[in-house]
Design an enzyme around this catalytic site. Structure first.
Site, PDB file in Angstrom:
ATOM      1  N   TYR A  26       0.820  -1.211   0.000  1.00 35.19           N
ATOM      2  CA  TYR A  26       0.000   0.000   0.000  1.00 35.19           C
ATOM      3  C   TYR A  26       0.855   1.264   0.000  1.00 35.19           C
ATOM      4  O   TYR A  26       0.545   2.235   0.685  1.00 35.19           O
ATOM      5  CB  TYR A  26      -0.963  -0.019   1.207  1.00 35.19           C
ATOM      6  CG  TYR A  26      -1.750  -1.306   1.270  1.00 35.19           C
ATOM      7  CD1 TYR A  26      -2.727  -1.584   0.320  1.00 35.19           C
ATOM      8  CD2 TYR A  26      -1.482  -2.259   2.243  1.00 35.19           C
ATOM      9  CE1 TYR A  26      -3.426  -2.777   0.340  1.00 35.19           C
ATOM     10  CE2 TYR A  26      -2.181  -3.465   2.266  1.00 35.19           C
ATOM     11  CZ  TYR A  26      -3.152  -3.709   1.307  1.00 35.19           C
ATOM     12  OH  TYR A  26      -3.831  -4.895   1.328  1.00 35.19           O
ATOM     13  N   TYR A 154     -13.749  -6.659   3.352  1.00 33.92           N
ATOM     14  CA  TYR A 154     -12.425  -6.784   2.746  1.00 33.92           C
ATOM     15  C   TYR A 154     -12.164  -8.266   2.488  1.00 33.92           C
ATOM     16  O   TYR A 154     -12.317  -9.086   3.395  1.00 33.92           O
ATOM     17  CB  TYR A 154     -11.321  -6.215   3.648  1.00 33.92           C
ATOM     18  CG  TYR A 154      -9.948  -6.444   3.042  1.00 33.92           C
ATOM     19  CD1 TYR A 154      -9.463  -5.610   2.037  1.00 33.92           C
ATOM     20  CD2 TYR A 154      -9.167  -7.535   3.428  1.00 33.92           C
ATOM     21  CE1 TYR A 154      -8.239  -5.855   1.440  1.00 33.92           C
ATOM     22  CE2 TYR A 154      -7.941  -7.780   2.834  1.00 33.92           C
ATOM     23  CZ  TYR A 154      -7.476  -6.939   1.837  1.00 33.92           C
ATOM     24  OH  TYR A 154      -6.277  -7.190   1.235  1.00 33.92           O
ATOM     25  N   ASP A 255     -15.818 -15.653   4.776  1.00 34.38           N
ATOM     26  CA  ASP A 255     -14.384 -15.397   4.734  1.00 34.38           C
ATOM     27  C   ASP A 255     -13.926 -15.217   6.177  1.00 34.38           C
ATOM     28  O   ASP A 255     -14.124 -14.155   6.765  1.00 34.38           O
ATOM     29  CB  ASP A 255     -14.127 -14.148   3.886  1.00 34.38           C
ATOM     30  CG  ASP A 255     -12.652 -13.752   3.855  1.00 34.38           C
ATOM     31  OD1 ASP A 255     -11.856 -14.341   4.609  1.00 34.38           O
ATOM     32  OD2 ASP A 255     -12.312 -12.844   3.074  1.00 34.38           O
ATOM     33  N   LYS A 284      -4.322 -16.325   7.301  1.00 41.59           N
ATOM     34  CA  LYS A 284      -3.679 -15.572   8.378  1.00 41.59           C
ATOM     35  C   LYS A 284      -3.164 -16.454   9.535  1.00 41.59           C
ATOM     36  O   LYS A 284      -2.070 -16.972   9.447  1.00 41.59           O
ATOM     37  CB  LYS A 284      -4.608 -14.474   8.859  1.00 41.59           C
ATOM     38  CG  LYS A 284      -4.758 -13.369   7.803  1.00 41.59           C
ATOM     39  CD  LYS A 284      -5.193 -12.029   8.353  1.00 41.59           C
ATOM     40  CE  LYS A 284      -4.899 -10.919   7.377  1.00 41.59           C
ATOM     41  NZ  LYS A 284      -5.991 -10.604   6.474  1.00 41.59           N
TER      42      LYS A 284
HETATM   43  C1  LIG Z   1      -6.179 -10.529   5.002  1.00 45.30           C
HETATM   44  C2  LIG Z   1      -7.488 -10.942   4.463  1.00 45.30           C
HETATM   45  C3  LIG Z   1      -7.623 -11.462   3.164  1.00 45.30           C
HETATM   46  C4  LIG Z   1      -6.455 -11.570   2.211  1.00 45.30           C
HETATM   47  O1  LIG Z   1      -5.469 -12.450   2.654  1.00 45.30           O
HETATM   48  P1  LIG Z   1      -3.983 -12.347   2.048  1.00 45.30           P
HETATM   49  O2  LIG Z   1      -3.260 -13.485   2.688  1.00 45.30           O
HETATM   50  O3  LIG Z   1      -3.468 -11.002   2.473  1.00 45.30           O
HETATM   51  O4  LIG Z   1      -4.097 -12.459   0.576  1.00 45.30           O
HETATM   52  C5  LIG Z   1      -8.874 -11.850   2.740  1.00 45.30           C
HETATM   53  N1  LIG Z   1      -9.943 -11.754   3.547  1.00 45.30           N
HETATM   54  C6  LIG Z   1      -9.861 -11.276   4.802  1.00 45.30           C
HETATM   55  C7  LIG Z   1     -11.082 -11.211   5.663  1.00 45.30           C
HETATM   56  C8  LIG Z   1      -8.630 -10.831   5.301  1.00 45.30           C
HETATM   57  O5  LIG Z   1      -8.554 -10.320   6.531  1.00 45.30           O
END
Ligand SMILES: *Cc1c(COP(=O)(O)O)cnc(C)c1O
Length: 434
Positions: A26, A154, A255, A284
């Site tokens: 970013y 996101y 997600d 993550k």
């Molecule tokens: C961080 C994140 C992503 C993307 O994961 P990356 O490993 O950075 O590609 C997707 N969805 C959510 C909810 C996230 O917090």
């Protein structure tokens, strides 16, 4: 020159090379802010090249739940490196990936049985969307090719995930004509404890019903919208979404890349609602923040739908799929969560965050203070000056990375009470001084 001076000169040279060649997240190139040079990390602390020690209130973007250099995770990694670091996953398999997939199927909400491993969160969302689109194509309904989501989300930085990010936060204006145009409803009303608003639920239902003919899936982050604004919502909205999508022949994707593995006070955020989505994304904290790996889980219905189609395969296969090092460390990280001791720890951190951040509520310019699980957020009435905030925070021995109008922490679960108090004190101080 003495050794200390040599080290300082070498570090200055490294930072000059960084400025010349390294593109940071970013950021423009060249960057406008100098990053801090980290030499090593252990427990909840980062040790900088200049000798300073900072308590990491970010868990390295919410991943390092057990902190750094955890002996169990270090040992798992070394042990696996002694066998094999990687083999291709096409036509071959191995114990670390098999164990990981079966453990994930067991731990996640009932009904999610199949696991597709990939190398990052964004890719796991790509795979989730591909699964949903292909499911409907295989079923002879290619018109069902759009996604519906609520604002403030996101889901990653690659293109299809970007299309379901918040249109403003995800800069959709910049990408007009490039991003697929998805269907957006307003963000869910705020507050984990705020009873669901029936008129909002009715709006969700009406929007899904109206668009069902072209909807492949509804895609949301359950309970916590993370990088889209650190907002919490009531589990009732997820129960409503489960009913609405089922009734309208639309798939539901959760997600949980940010919320998985205990962060919200449940092992998975879907548990707060007691519902199973058709597709679930994890990332993550999956590997305890050691290596890059993500997973997309789905139900037998989704897998069978795809596998019974004219093109019966899921055409996806990252080179480093199922990486044994990442899988071994993920197994060890999940193993550390298995005795359940993370839960009282997350509850304790939650109590300390509530207590420690309460004084921020009275500071001029603070519009909201909210805490859920091991997540503490202070929202301001303007954008945080990142340079100034970083200066105050690091002077107080704390590493945080504010964004937009948010100063927030997601500390490692291994933080001591004292370290959590240090983080909250530095946050309150920052709201006063910045
Ligand atoms: C961080 C994140 C992503 C993307 O994961 P990356 O490993 O950075 O590609 C997707 N969805 C959510 C909810 C996230 O917090």
């Amino acid at each position: 020159m003495n050794a200390a001076n040599d080290a300082t000169a070498a570090d200055a040279e490294l930072l000059a090379l960084d400025a010349r060649h390294v593109w940071h997240p970013y950021a423009p190139m060249p960057s406008t802010v100098a990053p801090l040079l980290v030499r090593e990390a252990s427990g909840a602390c980062l040790r900088l090249a200049d000798g300073r020690e900072l308590v990491d209130g970010m868990s390295s973007w919410w991943a390092a739940v057990h902190g750094y250099r955890h002996p169990v995770l270090d040992a798992a990694l070394a042990e696996q490196a002694g066998r094999m670091s990687h083999v291709m996953f096409g036509g071959l398999t191995h114990e670390p990936a098999i164990r990981l997939a079966s453990t994930l199927a067991e731990l996640t909400p009932d009904g999610l049985e199949h696991v597709f491993l990939s190398d990052s969160g964004s890719v796991s969302v790509e795979v989730a969307l591909k699964m949903c689109l292909q499911y409907w194509r295989s079923r002879g309904e290619p018109a069902k090719r759009r996604m519906l989501t609520w604002r403030g989300g996101y889901h990653g930085d690659t293109f299809h995930p970007m299309s379901v990010c918040d249109p403003e936060g995800g800069m959709h204006a910049l990408w007009r004509g490039v991003l697929p145009e998805q269907i957006f409803v307003p963000a869910p009303p705020s507050g984990f404890d705020t009873e669901p608003d029936q008129s909002y639920v009715d709006e969700l239902a009406a929007s899904v019903e109206r668009n069902a003919g072209e909807l492949a899936a509804v895609v949301v982050e359950p309970i916590v919208q993370g990088a889209g604004g650190m907002r919490f919502h009531h589990p009732g909205y997820l129960r409503a979404l489960r009913e609405i999508t089922s009734a309208n022949d639309v798939l539901l994707v959760f997600d949980e890349i940010a919320t998985g593995f205990g962060r919200t006070g449940a092992l998975f955020a879907a548990e707060h609602a007691g519902v199973t989505p058709d597709v679930l994304c994890l990332g993550k904290a999956l590997t305890g923040g050691y290596l890059t790996m993500a997973a997309t889980l789905c139900t037998p219905r989704v897998a069978e739908g795809i596998s019974e189609g004219a093109v019966p395969v899921l055409a996806h296969g990252p080179t480093f799929m199922g990486n044994p090092l990442a899988a071994a460390v993920a197994n060890a990280s999940i193993g550390l969560l298995a005795d359940g001791s993370w839960l009282p720890r997350v509850r304790r951190i939650e109590a300390l965050l509530r207590e420690g951040l309460a004084p921020a509520a009275g500071v001029p310019g603070v519009v909201d203070v909210r805490v859920l699980g091991a997540i503490g957020v202070v929202q301001l009435d303007r954008h945080v000056d990142m340079g100034e905030a970083t200066r105050v925070l690091t002077a107080n021995g704390v590493w945080l990375r504010p964004f937009r109008d948010l100063l927030y922490t997601m500390p490692p679960y291994v933080c001591t009470d004292g370290q959590v108090e240090q983080i909250t004190a530095a946050m309150v101080k920052t709201t006063r001084e910045v």
